[in-house]
Design a protein around this motif. Structure first.
Motif, short mmCIF file in Angstrom:
data_model
loop_
_atom_site.label_atom_id
_atom_site.label_comp_id
_atom_site.label_asym_id
_atom_site.label_seq_id
_atom_site.Cartn_x
_atom_site.Cartn_y
_atom_site.Cartn_z
N HIS A 232 41.97 46.16 48.57
CA HIS A 232 43.08 45.27 48.45
C HIS A 232 42.93 43.75 48.95
N TYR B 202 46.72 38.37 48.13
CA TYR B 202 47.44 37.53 47.16
C TYR B 202 46.82 37.97 45.58
N ARG B 203 47.64 38.06 44.68
CA ARG B 203 46.93 38.49 43.45
C ARG B 203 46.38 37.32 42.77
N ILE C 218 42.38 37.51 42.91
CA ILE C 218 41.63 38.32 42.16
C ILE C 218 40.61 37.72 41.10
N GLY D 255 43.22 45.81 44.24
CA GLY D 255 44.81 45.84 44.10
C GLY D 255 45.05 44.62 45.01
N ARG D 256 46.47 44.58 45.27
CA ARG D 256 46.95 43.13 45.97
C ARG D 256 48.13 43.74 47.04
N ASP E 280 52.98 40.55 45.76
CA ASP E 280 53.15 39.99 44.65
C ASP E 280 52.97 38.49 44.47
N THR F 73 51.55 34.54 44.74
CA THR F 73 50.21 34.15 44.52
C THR F 73 49.41 33.44 45.40
#
Length: 230
Positions: A184, A187-188, A191, A213-214, A217, A219
């Protein structure tokens, strides 16, 4: 994180010829040493050109099949015709040579090869003297890096060093140069950054973030995500 330099990959013991070497002696040199091209140097070992098998074959291709026939390769330019009729290395060589210095990276060298349409680059010092040669095969050696070395660079230099992520929250698996990341991230938006940076590591064949994963949600910090009060 750094790309390997040409100085680390180049061949240092380079066969070369001088400009006044006869045509047949150049052919013999290629055959004797099992190479497909040789740099041409002057009296001070400065590179002035490169003679490849392609340069030498121009003479054969331009010969008429029998006396009186037209040349096998019509429409040659005046320069190409002169090369086809050359009898010494300096007359048949390709010039100016495409050169790099030992400090160039693998990426820079590969881009130059692609742009110039050449199979090798001559490596010179600050005075244009021959110090090595690097071929496509040499550049491909980065894909012989051990998986453990690639994993270490990604974990320590990219994830922990550059991005400041907690290595304990992430898993990095490398098999035959294929990288799979899991765990994890905060922050997305991180990625795709991770994916791009890992893909630039020398020796990496592919990068998968499917198992990454994050935790949020959002950014990034201050982007108006949940709990920011906006």
């Amino acid at each position: 994180m750094r790309h390997r330099s040409i100085g680390e990959l180049m061949t240092r013991e380079v066969v070369s010829v001088h400009g006044d070497v006869p045509f047949k002696d150049v052919v013999r040199t290629l055959a004797r040493h099992g190479v497909t091209a040789v740099p041409v140097v002057d009296s001070e070992d400065r590179v002035i050109g490169v003679v490849s098998e392609g340069d030498l074959l121009r003479k054969t291709a331009d010969q008429a099949a029998v006396p009186g026939d037209l040349p096998a390769v019509p429409g040659l330019s005046e320069e190409e015709r002169a090369k086809a009729e050359g009898t010494r290395a300096e007359e048949v060589m390709s010039a100016p040579p495409v050169c790099v210095t030992p400090g160039w990276t693998v990426v820079e060298a590969a881009r130059l090869m692609e742009a110039q349409g050449v199979k090798r680059l001559v490596v010179v010092d600050a005075r244009d003297r021959l110090v090595g040669i690097v071929s496509r095969r040499d550049l491909l050696r980065i894909f012989l890096r051990e998986d453990a070395d690639i994993r270490r660079e990604i974990t320590e230099d990219i994830l922990g060093g550059t991005l400041g992520l907690d290595p304990a929250a992430l898993s990095v698996e490398v098999s035959n140069g294929r990288v799979e990341l899991g765990g994890h991230v905060p922050y997305r938006g991180t990625i795709p950054v991770i994916e791009r940076m890992c893909a630039t590591v020398d020796g990496v064949v592919s990068v998968s973030c499917d198992r990454l994963g994050r935790e949020s949600d959002a950014t990034g910090p201050g982007t108006g995500g949940p709990g920011t009060g906006r």
